[in-house]
Write a protein that holds these residues in place. Structure first.
Motif, short mmCIF file in Angstrom:
data_model
loop_
_atom_site.label_atom_id
_atom_site.label_comp_id
_atom_site.label_asym_id
_atom_site.label_seq_id
_atom_site.Cartn_x
_atom_site.Cartn_y
_atom_site.Cartn_z
N VAL A 258 37.06 53.30 35.47
CA VAL A 258 37.40 53.00 36.86
C VAL A 258 37.66 54.30 37.63
N GLU A 259 38.39 55.23 37.01
CA GLU A 259 38.65 56.52 37.66
C GLU A 259 37.36 57.29 37.92
N ARG A 260 36.44 57.26 36.95
CA ARG A 260 35.15 57.93 37.14
C ARG A 260 34.39 57.30 38.31
N ALA A 261 34.44 55.99 38.41
CA ALA A 261 33.75 55.30 39.50
C ALA A 261 34.35 55.68 40.85
N LEU A 262 35.66 55.69 40.93
CA LEU A 262 36.32 56.07 42.19
C LEU A 262 36.01 57.52 42.56
N ALA A 263 35.91 58.38 41.56
CA ALA A 263 35.63 59.80 41.81
C ALA A 263 34.26 60.00 42.46
N VAL A 264 33.34 59.07 42.23
CA VAL A 264 32.01 59.15 42.85
C VAL A 264 32.13 59.24 44.37
N VAL A 265 33.15 58.61 44.94
CA VAL A 265 33.35 58.63 46.39
C VAL A 265 34.62 59.38 46.78
N GLY A 266 35.11 60.24 45.88
CA GLY A 266 36.23 61.12 46.19
C GLY A 266 37.59 60.46 46.17
N LEU A 267 37.73 59.35 45.45
CA LEU A 267 39.01 58.65 45.38
C LEU A 267 39.56 58.68 43.96
N ASP A 268 40.80 58.18 43.81
CA ASP A 268 41.41 58.04 42.50
C ASP A 268 42.28 56.78 42.47
N LEU A 269 43.01 56.58 41.39
CA LEU A 269 43.79 55.36 41.24
C LEU A 269 44.84 55.18 42.33
N SER A 270 45.29 56.27 42.95
CA SER A 270 46.29 56.14 44.01
C SER A 270 45.71 55.50 45.27
N ASP A 271 44.39 55.39 45.36
CA ASP A 271 43.73 54.77 46.51
C ASP A 271 43.46 53.28 46.30
N VAL A 272 43.74 52.77 45.11
CA VAL A 272 43.46 51.37 44.80
C VAL A 272 44.45 50.47 45.53
N VAL A 273 43.91 49.42 46.17
CA VAL A 273 44.76 48.44 46.85
C VAL A 273 44.76 47.10 46.13
N LYS A 274 43.75 46.85 45.28
CA LYS A 274 43.64 45.57 44.57
C LYS A 274 42.90 45.79 43.27
N SER A 275 43.38 45.19 42.20
CA SER A 275 42.63 45.21 40.95
C SER A 275 42.51 43.79 40.42
N THR A 276 41.41 43.56 39.76
CA THR A 276 41.19 42.29 39.05
C THR A 276 40.96 42.64 37.59
N VAL A 277 41.75 42.02 36.72
CA VAL A 277 41.72 42.33 35.30
C VAL A 277 41.34 41.08 34.52
N HIS A 278 40.41 41.24 33.60
CA HIS A 278 40.02 40.17 32.69
C HIS A 278 40.42 40.59 31.28
N LEU A 279 41.16 39.73 30.60
CA LEU A 279 41.54 39.97 29.21
C LEU A 279 40.94 38.89 28.33
N GLU A 280 40.33 39.31 27.25
CA GLU A 280 39.75 38.35 26.30
C GLU A 280 40.84 37.44 25.72
N HIS A 281 42.00 38.03 25.42
CA HIS A 281 43.11 37.27 24.82
C HIS A 281 44.34 37.46 25.71
N LEU A 282 44.42 36.68 26.77
CA LEU A 282 45.44 36.87 27.80
C LEU A 282 46.86 36.84 27.23
N LYS A 283 47.21 35.79 26.52
CA LYS A 283 48.58 35.68 26.01
C LYS A 283 48.88 36.74 24.96
N ARG A 284 47.96 36.95 24.05
CA ARG A 284 48.18 37.89 22.96
C ARG A 284 48.29 39.34 23.46
N ASP A 285 47.44 39.73 24.42
CA ASP A 285 47.29 41.14 24.76
C ASP A 285 47.94 41.56 26.08
#
Length: 125
Positions: free
Chosen positions: A57-84
Motif C-alpha cells: 500500500v505504501e509503495r502504491a501511494l508513493a507512486v503519486v507522492g503520498l504515504d500512510l499519513s495521507d490515507v482517509v479510508k481503508s478497507t481490510v479483508h481478512l481470511e479469518h476475521l475472528k481468529r486474526d
C-alpha cells in the motif's frame, strides 16, 4: 481527468486494473495483498502478511507522492476475521501510529492469502 498508474515496484496486477487511480484530489489504490513485488513470495502468518500488505500500500501511494499519513479510508479483508483480527490490528495500529483513518474490516474468502487492503487518500494541496 482521472489518472491511472501501474508501477513495476508493485506486484503485477492479477487482472485488467491499475494499481492507483487519482481524480479530484483523491487517490484510490487497488486491493493489495502480501505478495513480494520482486519474487511473488507470501510470508507466513497474519502479522507478517499485514506488514507486507501495508508495504505494498505504501509503495502504491508513493507512486503519486503520498504515504500512510495521507490515507482517509481503508478497507481490510481478512481470511479469518475472528481468529486474526487482534494480530492484524496490532500491526495496523503500529504502522499508522497516531493517524486513524476510517476503516472497514470484513471477513472474505481470499485467494491463498490472509490479508488484503485498499485505501483512499487525499492528495496534498
Amino acid at each position: 481527468m482521472p489518472e491511472t498508474h501501474v508501477s513495476p515496484d508493485l506486484p503485477t496486477p492479477a487482472g485488467p486494473y491499475s494499481h492507483v487511480a487519482s481524480a479530484h484530489g483523491l487517490v484510490w489504490t487497488a486491493g493489495f495483498g502480501p505478495q513480494d513485488p520482486a519474487t511473488g513470495d507470501v510470508p507466513e502468518g497474519v502479522e507478517a502478511q499485514t506488514a507486507a500488505t501495508l508495504d505494498n500500500v505504501e509503495r502504491a501511494l508513493a507512486v503519486v507522492g503520498l504515504d500512510l499519513s495521507d490515507v482517509v479510508k481503508s478497507t481490510v479483508h481478512l481470511e479469518h476475521l475472528k481468529r486474526d483480527f487482534a494480530a492484524f490490528n496490532s500491526v495496523y495500529a503500529e504502522r499508522f501510529g497516531d493517524h486513524r483513518p476510517v476503516r472497514t474490516t470484513v471477513g472474505s474468502d481470499l485467494m491463498d492469502i490472509l490479508v488484503e487492503i485498499d485505501v483512499v487518500a487525499a492528495q496534498r494541496a
